[in-house]
Motif scaffolding. Structure first.
Motif, PDB file in Angstrom:
ATOM      1  N   TYR A   1       0.864  -1.183   0.000  1.00 21.52           N
ATOM      2  CA  TYR A   1       0.000   0.000   0.000  1.00 21.52           C
ATOM      3  C   TYR A   1       0.898   1.229   0.000  1.00 21.52           C
ATOM      4  CZ  TYR A   1      -3.970  -3.042   1.081  1.00 21.52           C
ATOM      5  OH  TYR A   1      -4.936  -4.009   1.029  1.00 21.52           O
ATOM      6  N   PRO A   2       1.446   1.603  -1.163  1.00 24.17           N
ATOM      7  CA  PRO A   2       2.422   2.701  -1.235  1.00 24.17           C
ATOM      8  C   PRO A   2       1.794   4.052  -1.567  1.00 24.17           C
ATOM      9  CG  PRO A   2       2.385   1.546  -3.318  1.00 24.17           C
ATOM     10  CD  PRO A   2       1.312   0.905  -2.450  1.00 24.17           C
ATOM     11  N   ASP A   3       2.617   5.093  -1.467  1.00 26.30           N
ATOM     12  CA  ASP A   3       2.252   6.447  -1.890  1.00 26.30           C
ATOM     13  C   ASP A   3       1.003   6.952  -1.171  1.00 26.30           C
ATOM     14  OD1 ASP A   3       4.340   6.145  -3.752  1.00 26.30           O
ATOM     15  OD2 ASP A   3       2.967   5.359  -5.263  1.00 26.30           O
TER      16      ASP A   3
ATOM     17  N   VAL B   1      -5.777   7.105   0.611  1.00 26.54           N
ATOM     18  CA  VAL B   1      -5.700   6.315  -0.616  1.00 26.54           C
ATOM     19  C   VAL B   1      -4.248   5.936  -0.879  1.00 26.54           C
ATOM     20  CG1 VAL B   1      -7.758   7.303  -1.689  1.00 26.54           C
ATOM     21  CG2 VAL B   1      -5.529   8.406  -2.042  1.00 26.54           C
ATOM     22  N   THR B   2      -4.048   4.892  -1.683  1.00 32.13           N
ATOM     23  CA  THR B   2      -2.708   4.453  -2.071  1.00 32.13           C
ATOM     24  C   THR B   2      -2.699   4.035  -3.539  1.00 32.13           C
ATOM     25  OG1 THR B   2      -3.002   2.101  -1.520  1.00 32.13           O
ATOM     26  CG2 THR B   2      -2.309   3.568   0.271  1.00 32.13           C
ATOM     27  N   SER B   3      -1.504   3.842  -4.071  1.00 32.75           N
ATOM     28  CA  SER B   3      -1.334   3.438  -5.469  1.00 32.75           C
ATOM     29  C   SER B   3      -1.701   1.969  -5.671  1.00 32.75           C
ATOM     30  CB  SER B   3       0.116   3.641  -5.906  1.00 32.75           C
ATOM     31  OG  SER B   3       0.484   4.992  -5.890  1.00 32.75           O
TER      32      SER B   3
ATOM     33  N   GLY C   1      -5.056  19.944  17.003  1.00 37.97           N
ATOM     34  CA  GLY C   1      -3.977  20.805  16.572  1.00 37.97           C
ATOM     35  C   GLY C   1      -2.671  20.106  16.295  1.00 37.97           C
ATOM     36  N   SER C   2      -2.540  18.827  16.687  1.00 40.37           N
ATOM     37  CA  SER C   2      -1.299  18.099  16.444  1.00 40.37           C
ATOM     38  C   SER C   2      -1.161  17.743  14.970  1.00 40.37           C
ATOM     39  CB  SER C   2      -1.250  16.824  17.287  1.00 40.37           C
ATOM     40  OG  SER C   2      -2.285  15.928  16.908  1.00 40.37           O
ATOM     41  N   TRP C   3       0.081  17.613  14.526  1.00 36.04           N
ATOM     42  CA  TRP C   3       0.377  17.292  13.129  1.00 36.04           C
ATOM     43  C   TRP C   3       0.997  15.912  13.029  1.00 36.04           C
ATOM     44  CZ3 TRP C   3      -0.434  20.294   8.710  1.00 36.04           C
ATOM     45  CH2 TRP C   3      -0.928  21.585   8.935  1.00 36.04           C
ATOM     46  N   TRP C   4       0.708  15.249  11.911  1.00 35.76           N
ATOM     47  CA  TRP C   4       1.198  13.895  11.674  1.00 35.76           C
ATOM     48  C   TRP C   4       1.562  13.740  10.205  1.00 35.76           C
ATOM     49  CZ3 TRP C   4       1.725  10.510  15.750  1.00 35.76           C
ATOM     50  CH2 TRP C   4       1.142  10.941  16.944  1.00 35.76           C
ATOM     51  N   ALA C   5       2.438  12.785   9.930  1.00 35.39           N
ATOM     52  CA  ALA C   5       2.822  12.444   8.556  1.00 35.39           C
ATOM     53  C   ALA C   5       2.562  10.973   8.312  1.00 35.39           C
ATOM     54  CB  ALA C   5       4.290  12.754   8.312  1.00 35.39           C
ATOM     55  N   LEU C   6       1.964  10.664   7.199  1.00 32.65           N
ATOM     56  CA  LEU C   6       1.888   9.283   6.720  1.00 32.65           C
ATOM     57  C   LEU C   6       2.748   9.187   5.480  1.00 32.65           C
ATOM     58  CD1 LEU C   6      -1.248   9.659   8.092  1.00 32.65           C
ATOM     59  CD2 LEU C   6      -1.010   7.205   7.659  1.00 32.65           C
ATOM     60  N   PHE C   7       3.486   8.107   5.348  1.00 26.27           N
ATOM     61  CA  PHE C   7       4.485   7.994   4.293  1.00 26.27           C
ATOM     62  C   PHE C   7       4.748   6.529   4.020  1.00 26.27           C
ATOM     63  CE2 PHE C   7       6.294   8.456   8.469  1.00 26.27           C
ATOM     64  CZ  PHE C   7       7.217   7.420   8.561  1.00 26.27           C
ATOM     65  N   LEU C   8       5.460   6.261   2.931  1.00 24.19           N
ATOM     66  CA  LEU C   8       5.783   4.877   2.597  1.00 24.19           C
ATOM     67  C   LEU C   8       7.154   4.502   3.146  1.00 24.19           C
ATOM     68  CD1 LEU C   8       8.067   4.562   0.123  1.00 24.19           C
ATOM     69  CD2 LEU C   8       6.186   5.427  -1.244  1.00 24.19           C
ATOM     70  N   GLY C   9       7.328   3.224   3.359  1.00 21.91           N
ATOM     71  CA  GLY C   9       8.609   2.663   3.754  1.00 21.91           C
ATOM     72  C   GLY C   9       8.611   1.176   3.443  1.00 21.91           C
TER      73      GLY C   9
ATOM     74  N   GLY D   1       6.477  -5.277  -0.394  1.00 17.92           N
ATOM     75  CA  GLY D   1       6.155  -4.035  -1.079  1.00 17.92           C
ATOM     76  C   GLY D   1       6.395  -2.830  -0.188  1.00 17.92           C
ATOM     77  N   ARG D   2       6.030  -1.672  -0.699  1.00 16.47           N
ATOM     78  CA  ARG D   2       6.146  -0.423   0.046  1.00 16.47           C
ATOM     79  C   ARG D   2       4.868  -0.233   0.857  1.00 16.47           C
ATOM     80  NH1 ARG D   2       6.885   3.707  -4.381  1.00 16.47           N
ATOM     81  NH2 ARG D   2       5.366   2.328  -5.372  1.00 16.47           N
ATOM     82  N   GLU D   3       5.024   0.016   2.150  1.00 15.62           N
ATOM     83  CA  GLU D   3       3.919   0.006   3.093  1.00 15.62           C
ATOM     84  C   GLU D   3       3.691   1.407   3.660  1.00 15.62           C
ATOM     85  OE1 GLU D   3       4.247  -4.200   5.152  1.00 15.62           O
ATOM     86  OE2 GLU D   3       6.201  -3.206   5.226  1.00 15.62           O
ATOM     87  N   THR D   4       2.562   1.598   4.351  1.00 17.28           N
ATOM     88  CA  THR D   4       2.207   2.910   4.881  1.00 17.28           C
ATOM     89  C   THR D   4       2.537   3.001   6.369  1.00 17.28           C
ATOM     90  OG1 THR D   4       0.494   3.374   3.245  1.00 17.28           O
ATOM     91  CG2 THR D   4       0.287   4.464   5.367  1.00 17.28           C
TER      92      THR D   4
END
Length: 510
Positions: A15-17, A30-32, A246-254, A270-273
Motif C-alpha cells: 500500500y504505497p504512496d 488512498v494508495t497506489s 492541533g497536532s500534526w502527523w505524517a503518513l508515508f511509505l517505507g 512491497g512499500r507500506e504505509t
C-alpha cells in the motif's frame, strides 16, 4: 490518552504512496495500485493508527483502462483532498495521462474521470483560501527536473495558467510526489526525492505566495533513513495532516527489508504505509519523527485508541461481491470468474492467458501483509486434458512467481505440481498423483521462505516444495509492487476444459 505502539506499518503490505485528508473527526486515505484493479483503495480511520478499507475509487472500465499494461505501470501516486462537500482523487495512469474523479461519499461510486492536459506524473491538488485551485506535479519529458504548478478549473479540468517551475528540490534525483499546504499564512511545498529506493527522502520548501519563490529548508531532508541500519528503509512520499486537537502527523511509505547473511537486503511485501508525529521548529519548519528518523516505539499523547479493524481471515465466498481485499490483474474478463455460478464457491474459468503473460488471467489475489502467515484454499477441479491447471500462486509479477496447482497428465491422470518461475527460468520441481478432484493447497510463509503443502480431503498435510522470498523481492524481480497470494485457473494457451471451484480461502497472520 497516551498510546504506545511499535513503529510497524499502520497499513501493512503493498500500500504505497499514501495520501490522506481529514473531514471533521474522520480521516480518509488512498494508495497506489499500478496494474491491479479495482484501482486506488480508500481507507477510513478515526485515529490515524487503525485503518479499515471502505472501497475503491476506480471500480469500472471507464475509470481504469489497463489493457496491455506492463507490471508496475498503470495508476501511480494518487492524492486525496476534500473541498466544499466533495472528495477529489487525482492520479496518473502512466499509459494514458492524468485525471481526477470525485464523490460526495468516499465509499460510494466515484465519478467518471475528468482528464487533465498535464505533463509529468504525481499530480496533486491544493485548494487555497481565496477559491483558487492549483495542480502541482513533476516535470514533463522535455522540461528541467523539478515541481511544476498551474491553476486549474475543477469543474472542467481545464488548465488556466502556464506551467511554472516552483522548486527543483534539494539536490536529490527524481523530485516527485508534491503536496502543497498553507500553514500560518505560509505556503509549504513538500516533495519526495532520491527515488523510491533506499535513498528515498522527504524534503520541503516554503514561500509567501503559491507561486514562490520557494526557499528550501536548510535542514532537508525532513525524513530519510538512507545510509542507516534502521529496520525500516526507503522512507518517503509523505502527506501531512492536522488533527482536531492541533497536532500534526505524517503518513508515508517505507519498506521492511529482510537481511540475507552474506548476500544483502531484500523486501518482498512491497512499500507500506507508516505514521510519524510532526512538530514545528522555532524557525517554522516541520520536523518528522525524531529529527527526521522514526523511533522504534512511538508514544502519542494525542491519538485516541480506535477500534482495531482485523480483516476476515477466511473467505467462504458466500457473498454476491468479492471482499475489498481482492484484486484482479489488469481489467478482468467478466466470464472468467463468478460468485453466482455455484453459490458459496468462487468459480474461475481458465482462459488461454497464463500468469506468465501481460494480460488478464483468471485470477484473484490479495496482498501478503505479514512476514509470518499462512494461506490455504479448498479447490474442486477435475481437469480433462493436459494444459488445464488451477491452484494457488505466490505472485510478484509475470516473471517471478511460485505455484502449487492441480493439473492433468495423460499418463497418470490428475496430479498436483509445484513450480517456480524465476526470470526466464521456470521448472516444475515436484509432481504427485492424486486420487480425487478435491484438494487443499496451502503455504506457510516465514521472512525468508515459502513452504508449500497439499492435503486430500480428510488427509494429512504433505510438504511439497519451498521457495525463497528473496527471489520474489523488488531487488530481484524489480517493479514497485509487493507479493500477492492468488487463486487462478488457466488452460495454458487454450480455454480450460472445465471450471475451477474454490470453496474457501484462508489467510492467517502468525
Amino acid at each position: 490518552m497516551s498510546v504506545t505502539f511499535l513503529q510497524e506499518p499502520v497499513i501493512p503490505g503493498f500500500y504505497p504512496d499514501p495520501s490522506l485528508c481529514r473531514v471533521g473527526s474522520d480521516y480518509y486515505l488512498v494508495t497506489s495500485t499500478f496494474h491491479y484493479s479495482p484501482g486506488v483503495p480508500i481507507f477510513h480511520s478515526r485515529d490515524l493508527v487503525h485503518w479499515r478499507q471502505i472501497g475503491h475509487c476506480l471500480t469500472r472500465r471507464s475509470q481504469l483502462v489497463l489493457d496491455g499494461c506492463r507490471s508496475s505501470l498503470g495508476n501511480w501516486a494518487p492524492t486525496l483532498r476534500y473541498h466544499n462537500g466533495k472528495f477529489y482523487m487525482i492520479t496518473t495512469n502512466v499509459n494514458i495521462g492524468s485525471f481526477y474523479v470525485w464523490s460526495e461519499k468516499p465509499e460510494a461510486p466515484w465519478s467518471d474521470p475528468v482528464w487533465v492536459d498535464w505533463l509529468g506524473i504525481d499530480p496533486s491538488l491544493f485548494f487555497d483560501e481565496d477559491g483558487r485551485v492549483y495542480i502541482t506535479g513533476t516535470a514533463g519529458p522535455e522540461e528541467p527536473v523539478g515541481i511544476y504548478q498551474s491553476e486549474i478549473d475543477m469543474e472542467t479540468g481545464k488548465i488556466l495558467t502556464e506551467r511554472r517551475l516552483l522548486w527543483s528540490g534539494s539536490g536529490g534525483h527524481a523530485p516527485e510526489g508534491p503536496h502543497m499546504y498553507r500553514v500560518d499564512g505560509m505556503y509549504y511545498l513538500m516533495i519526495a526525492e532520491g527515488g523510491t529506493e533506499y535513498g528515498h527522502m522527504v524534503t520541503i520548501a516554503r514561500a509567501n505566495s503559491p507561486y514562490g519563490p520557494f526557499e528550501g529548508n536548510p535542514d532537508n531532508p525532513i525524513l530519510s533513513h538512507r545510509s542507516t541500519n534502521h529496520s525500516i528503509q526507503a522512507t518517503g512520499h509523505a502527506d501531512l495532516v492536522q488533527m482536531e486537537d492541533g497536532s500534526w502527523w505524517a503518513l508515508f511509505l517505507g519498506i521492511r527489508p529482510v537481511s540475507v547473511p552474506f548476500v544483502g537486503r531484500y523486501h518482498h511485501l512491497g512499500r507500506e504505509t507508516f505514521l510519524a508525529p510532526v512538530t514545528w521548529s522555532a524557525e517554522g519548519w516541520p520536523v518528522i519523527g525524531d529529527q527526521s528518523k522514526m523511533t522504534e516505539r512511538l508514544t502519542a499523547q494525542t491519538l485516541i485508541q480506535g477500534d482495531e479493524y482485523l480483516p476476515v481471515s477466511i473467505d467462504n465466498f458466500d457473498s454476491t461481491q468479492l471482499q475489498l481485499c481482492w484484486n484482479f490483474l489488469r481489467n478482468p474478463k467478466s466470464g472468467d470468474w463468478s460468485l453466482d455460478e455455484r453459490p458459496g464457491w468462487l468459480a474461475l474459468h481458465g482462459s488461454a492467458t497464463t500468469l506468465n503473460d501481460i494480460g488478464s488471467p483468471a485470477f484473484i489475489g490479495r496482498r501478503q501483509q505479514h512476514f509470518n502467515c499462512t494461506s490455504s484454499t479448498f479447490l474442486s477441479f477435475n481437469p480433462l486434458r493436459e494444459g488445464d491447471e488451477a491452484g494457488l500462486t505466490v505472485y510478484m509479477n509475470e516473471h517471478y512467481h511460485y505455484e502449487i496447482a492441480l493439473t492433468y497428465d495423460s499418463k497418470i491422470g490428475r496430479k498436483v505440481i509445484f513450480r517456480r518461475r524465476i526470470g526466464s527460468l521456470w521448472k516444475i520441481e515436484l509432481e504427485a498423483k492424486v486420487k480425487g478432484s478435491s484438494i487443499i493447497l496451502g503455504l506457510d510463509a516465514e521472512p525468508s521462505t515459502y513452504s508449500f503443502y497439499y492435503a486430500e480431503p480428510n488427509g494429512e498435510k504433505i510438504p511439497f516444495g519451498a521457495g525463497e522470498c528473496s527471489m520474489l523481492s523488488t531487488e530481484v524481480a524489480g517493479g514497485f509492487t509487493g507479493v500477492y497470494f492468488g487463486l487462478y485457473a488457466t488452460g495454458n494457451g487454450e480455454l480450460c476444459s472445465v471450471p475451477a471451484y474454490f470453496d474457501w480461502f484462508e489467510y492467517t497472520q502468525q
